[in-house]
Enzyme design. Structure first.
Site, PDB file in Angstrom:
ATOM      1  N   ASP A   9       0.873  -1.183   0.000  1.00 24.06           N
ATOM      2  CA  ASP A   9       0.000   0.000   0.000  1.00 24.06           C
ATOM      3  C   ASP A   9       0.905   1.226   0.000  1.00 24.06           C
ATOM      4  O   ASP A   9       2.121   1.114   0.174  1.00 24.06           O
ATOM      5  CB  ASP A   9      -0.890  -0.011   1.262  1.00 24.06           C
ATOM      6  CG  ASP A   9      -1.763   1.241   1.372  1.00 24.06           C
ATOM      7  OD1 ASP A   9      -2.414   1.596   0.377  1.00 24.06           O
ATOM      8  OD2 ASP A   9      -1.770   1.891   2.445  1.00 24.06           O
ATOM      9  N   SER A  10       0.294   2.401  -0.142  1.00 27.38           N
ATOM     10  CA  SER A  10       1.083   3.627  -0.068  1.00 27.38           C
ATOM     11  C   SER A  10       1.607   3.871   1.350  1.00 27.38           C
ATOM     12  O   SER A  10       2.532   4.659   1.531  1.00 27.38           O
ATOM     13  CB  SER A  10       0.223   4.820  -0.488  1.00 27.38           C
ATOM     14  OG  SER A  10      -0.843   4.983   0.427  1.00 27.38           O
ATOM     15  N   TYR A  41      -0.792   8.505  -2.416  1.00 23.68           N
ATOM     16  CA  TYR A  41      -1.000   8.168  -3.816  1.00 23.68           C
ATOM     17  C   TYR A  41      -2.233   8.881  -4.372  1.00 23.68           C
ATOM     18  O   TYR A  41      -2.311   9.165  -5.563  1.00 23.68           O
ATOM     19  CB  TYR A  41      -1.226   6.657  -3.982  1.00 23.68           C
ATOM     20  CG  TYR A  41       0.008   5.783  -3.894  1.00 23.68           C
ATOM     21  CD1 TYR A  41       1.276   6.301  -3.621  1.00 23.68           C
ATOM     22  CD2 TYR A  41      -0.108   4.413  -4.115  1.00 23.68           C
ATOM     23  CE1 TYR A  41       2.377   5.478  -3.551  1.00 23.68           C
ATOM     24  CE2 TYR A  41       1.000   3.579  -4.061  1.00 23.68           C
ATOM     25  CZ  TYR A  41       2.239   4.114  -3.764  1.00 23.68           C
ATOM     26  OH  TYR A  41       3.330   3.282  -3.709  1.00 23.68           O
ATOM     27  N   GLY A  42      -3.198   9.112  -3.491  1.00 24.23           N
ATOM     28  CA  GLY A  42      -4.521   9.547  -3.932  1.00 24.23           C
ATOM     29  C   GLY A  42      -4.566  10.869  -4.666  1.00 24.23           C
ATOM     30  O   GLY A  42      -5.461  11.120  -5.463  1.00 24.23           O
ATOM     31  N   ASN A  74      -6.575   0.901  -3.038  1.00 32.41           N
ATOM     32  CA  ASN A  74      -7.548   1.139  -4.115  1.00 32.41           C
ATOM     33  C   ASN A  74      -6.956   1.995  -5.220  1.00 32.41           C
ATOM     34  O   ASN A  74      -7.194   1.756  -6.399  1.00 32.41           O
ATOM     35  CB  ASN A  74      -8.781   1.846  -3.556  1.00 32.41           C
ATOM     36  CG  ASN A  74      -9.580   0.963  -2.623  1.00 32.41           C
ATOM     37  OD1 ASN A  74     -10.585   0.384  -3.006  1.00 32.41           O
ATOM     38  ND2 ASN A  74      -9.127   0.836  -1.395  1.00 32.41           N
ATOM     39  N   GLU A 156      -2.218   8.730   8.437  1.00 27.45           N
ATOM     40  CA  GLU A 156      -0.750   8.621   8.389  1.00 27.45           C
ATOM     41  C   GLU A 156      -0.092   9.383   9.546  1.00 27.45           C
ATOM     42  O   GLU A 156       1.058   9.134   9.878  1.00 27.45           O
ATOM     43  CB  GLU A 156      -0.206   9.124   7.037  1.00 27.45           C
ATOM     44  CG  GLU A 156      -0.579   8.230   5.852  1.00 27.45           C
ATOM     45  CD  GLU A 156       0.248   6.935   5.753  1.00 27.45           C
ATOM     46  OE1 GLU A 156       1.447   6.973   6.062  1.00 27.45           O
ATOM     47  OE2 GLU A 156      -0.336   5.894   5.377  1.00 27.45           O
ATOM     48  N   THR A 189      -8.163   1.909   1.622  1.00 21.25           N
ATOM     49  CA  THR A 189      -7.842   0.988   2.713  1.00 21.25           C
ATOM     50  C   THR A 189      -7.423   1.704   3.998  1.00 21.25           C
ATOM     51  O   THR A 189      -7.329   1.084   5.050  1.00 21.25           O
ATOM     52  CB  THR A 189      -6.744  -0.008   2.269  1.00 21.25           C
ATOM     53  OG1 THR A 189      -5.607   0.735   1.776  1.00 21.25           O
ATOM     54  CG2 THR A 189      -7.276  -0.919   1.181  1.00 21.25           C
TER      55      THR A 189
HETATM   56  N1  DGL Z   1      -4.716   3.407   0.908  1.00 21.82           N
HETATM   57  C1  DGL Z   1      -4.801   3.855  -0.422  1.00 21.82           C
HETATM   58  C2  DGL Z   1      -6.091   3.491  -1.099  1.00 21.82           C
HETATM   59  O1  DGL Z   1      -6.703   2.502  -0.746  1.00 21.82           O
HETATM   60  C3  DGL Z   1      -4.402   5.248  -0.817  1.00 21.82           C
HETATM   61  C4  DGL Z   1      -3.964   6.217   0.150  1.00 21.82           C
HETATM   62  C5  DGL Z   1      -3.135   7.346  -0.441  1.00 21.82           C
HETATM   63  O2  DGL Z   1      -3.697   8.350  -0.905  1.00 21.82           O
HETATM   64  O3  DGL Z   1      -1.933   7.185  -0.444  1.00 21.82           O
HETATM   65  O4  DGL Z   1      -6.499   4.141  -2.046  1.00 21.82           O
END
Ligand code: DGL
Length: 270
Positions: A9-10, A41-42, A74, A156, A189
Site C-alpha cells: 500500500d502507499s 498516492y490519492g 484502491n 498517516e 484501505t
Molecule cells: N490506501 C490507499 C487506497 O486505498 C491510498 C492512500 C493514499 O492516498 O496514499 O487508495
C-alpha cells in the site's frame, strides 16, 4: 519451499487488509511494504501511481519470492492493476472487485455509496466494478461517490479520532448523507481506521462496508484453487517494510495494527 504472500500500500492503509489476511490465513508467511516515503498516492497522477505500484509488486516477487500479491490499495489498483497483471506471472488480488461485491451484497435498497481518494474516484474504477458486481449478483445498484482528500493524511499521522477529523468528515461526507444510501463502501484501505468517525457522521441507518474481509476470502480462494495455500498449522512469519521513516512505521504501525508489528525494515526502490 515456503513462499510468502506480498502485500503493499502507499502506507498504513493496507494494514487493514493485512489484518484480515493474517487472521484468515495465519499459517502463511507475509511481507508487507508501506510506501510511506512516497505517500499519498490519492492526489498523484495515475501514471505516477502505476509506476510505483508496478515497482512494489515486482520487488515483492523478485526480492522476496512472493507467490501472490495483494494490492492493498484502491488507488494503486485503479491505476496499475492491469499493468501489474501483465508484467508478473503470480496471482494478483486487488481490493476494488471484492469491495464492490461486498457492497452490492450488503445493500437492501440498492442505493449505495463509495468514498475514496481523488485518484480512485476520478478513475471511475468503482462505477465499472459495482456495475459488474451487481450484474453478477443479479441485483440493482445505484452508486453515489465522493472523494475524501485529507482523510489519508490524518491516518498517516496517527490521528484517527477527534474534533478535526470530525469537522472534515462532516464536510466531505455531506454528499453521501444527501444521497439517501443504505450502504457505504470505504473505498480506500486507510478509511477503516476512521470508521468510528465516518459511522457517526453517516448515522446508524447506513451500513459501512470495507473490502478487507472480502479481499482475504478472495485471496484464500485463489491460492486454494492454484494449490498454493499453505497447509501447515504453524504460525507463519511476518515482515514489514517501509520506504519512509522506519522507526515511525514501527511505532505507528504497532498502534494501528497491534503487537504483531514488532519491527520494520527499510525498503528502497531499485
Ligand atoms: N490506501 C490507499 C487506497 O486505498 C491510498 C492512500 C493514499 O492516498 O496514499 O487508495
Amino acid at each position: 519451499m515456503r513462499r510468502p504472500i506480498g502485500v503493499f500500500d502507499s502506507g498504513f492503509g493496507g494494514l487493514t487488509v493485512a489484518r484480515a489476511l493474517l487472521d484468515l490465513m495465519p499459517g502463511e508467511d507475509f511481507v508487507y511494504i508501506g510506501d510511506t516515503g512516497r505517500y499519498p498516492y490519492g492526489s498523484k497522477p495515475l501514471d505516477e501511481v502505476r509506476e510505483y505500484a508496478v515497482e512494489l509488486a515486482t520487488s515483492l516477487v523478485d526480492d522476496f519470492d512472493a507467490k501472490a500479491i495483494v494490492v492493498a490499495c484502491n488507488t494503486a489498483t485503479a491505476a496499475g492493476l492491469e499493468e501489474i497483471r501483465r508484467s508478473l506471472a503470480v496471482p494478483i488480488i486487488d481490493v476494488v472487485d471484492p469491495g464492490a461485491s461486498a457492497l452490492v451484497r450488503a445493500t437492501r435498497s440498492g442505493q449505495v455509496g463509495v468514498i475514496g481518494t481523488v485518484g480512485t474516484i476520478s478513475s471511475g474504477a468503482y462505477l465499472r466494478a459495482v456495475d459488474e458486481a451487481a450484474a453478477r449478483h443479479g441485483v440493482h445498484a445505484e452508486l453515489a461517490s465522493a472523494a475524501c482528500p485529507g482523510f489519508v493524511e490524518f491516518v498517516e499521522r496517527g490521528q484517527t479520532t477527534g474534533d478535526e477529523v470530525m469537522v472534515l468528515a462532516e464536510r466531505l461526507l455531506a454528499p453521501m448523507r444527501d444521497a439517501n444510501i443504505d450502504t457505504l463502501l470505504l473505498g480506500c484501505t486507510h478509511y477503516p481506521f476512521l470508521a468510528r468517525t465516518i459511522g457517526e457522521v453517516m448515522g446508524p441507518d447506513v451500513v459501512l462496508v470495507s473490502s478487507a474481509d472480502e479481499t482475504a476470502f478472495a485471496a484464500r480462494q485463489q491460492l486454494e484453487e492454484l494449490g498454493l495455500l499453505e497447509v501447515s498449522r504453524a504460525r507463519g512469519s511476518r515482515r514489514f517494510l517501509s520506504s519512509g521513516d522506519v522507526e515511525n512505521f514501527r511505532e505507528l504501525g504497532a498502534m494501528l495494527f497491534g503487537a504483531e508489528l514488532q519491527s520494520a525494515e527499510p525498503w528502497a526502490a531499485r
